[in-house]
Design an enzyme around this catalytic site. Sequence first.
Site, PDB file in Angstrom:
ATOM      1  N   ASP A  34       1.036  -1.131   0.074  1.00 63.21           N
ATOM      2  CA  ASP A  34      -0.100   0.077   0.005  1.00 63.21           C
ATOM      3  C   ASP A  34       0.972   1.293  -0.060  1.00 63.21           C
ATOM      4  OD1 ASP A  34      -2.064  -1.720   0.246  1.00 63.21           O
ATOM      5  OD2 ASP A  34      -2.782  -1.047   1.999  1.00 63.21           O
ATOM      6  N   ASP A  53     -15.349  -3.278  -1.611  1.00 60.49           N
ATOM      7  CA  ASP A  53     -14.997  -3.192  -0.097  1.00 60.49           C
ATOM      8  C   ASP A  53     -16.203  -2.812   0.314  1.00 60.49           C
ATOM      9  OD1 ASP A  53     -12.330  -3.025  -1.329  1.00 60.49           O
ATOM     10  OD2 ASP A  53     -12.295  -0.918  -1.402  1.00 60.49           O
TER      11      ASP A  53
END
Length: 243
Positions: free
Chosen positions: A8, A129
């Site tokens: 990330d 998500d």
Amino acid sequence: MIVIPAIDLKEGRCVRLEQGLMEKDTVYSDSPAAQARIWQEQGGELLHIVDLDGAFAGVPRNKEAISAIVKAIDIPTELGGGVRDLATIEAYLELGVGRVILGTVAKEKPELVKEACRLFPGRIVVGIDANNGFVAVRGWADVTEKKATEMAKEMEGFGVEAIIYTDIARDGMMQGPNLDATRSLAESISIPVIASGGVSSLQDIENLMAIESSGVVGVITGKAIYTGALDLRAAVELTRRNK
């Protein structure tokens, strides 16, 4: 099933967040490319990259780091975060990214996903998500009224390579993945599903392998391999033994 290590990116560095909160970040490396090589050396077959800044801004923010990662490794990559149009998809594919993940735009403009799949067959992944079963967008900042399973079904027939399903409540919390929700989503569609969020041990990998027959083909792991709670090499070996 394959184990997919994650990188990330925030401001060019390799970080992990808790429940997607940018203010709850831990920096693990100032050199994402070097970190990518480590995950490759430990057996990673595919690298998952997220441009966190891009996810919130809606436009790419870490292209330099992404380019360095792609050049540093031989394994394929998948990338998401801030990809909102066809031009950005094409630019990332030309940069050497293996496949591009569409999240927010898949919720808001499903027709763009269909067109992307037509233009770039086999190279489009959709990220769903969920917060309590409902789709969250824009870096998880906005929770919508659409159910994750409903959105997944909308992607059927588009040619999507896979769906990455993340339970936000579990992400970065080391509490184990949401097996029931992941299985339910996978069984509702024909598209392969990749589980994400909460993986913290080899037992979690085994638990996900037990629902592989439901259509769960992979698992993304981030914080657990950075902290050492999960040994990536051991996780990869576990999945390979069962092939």
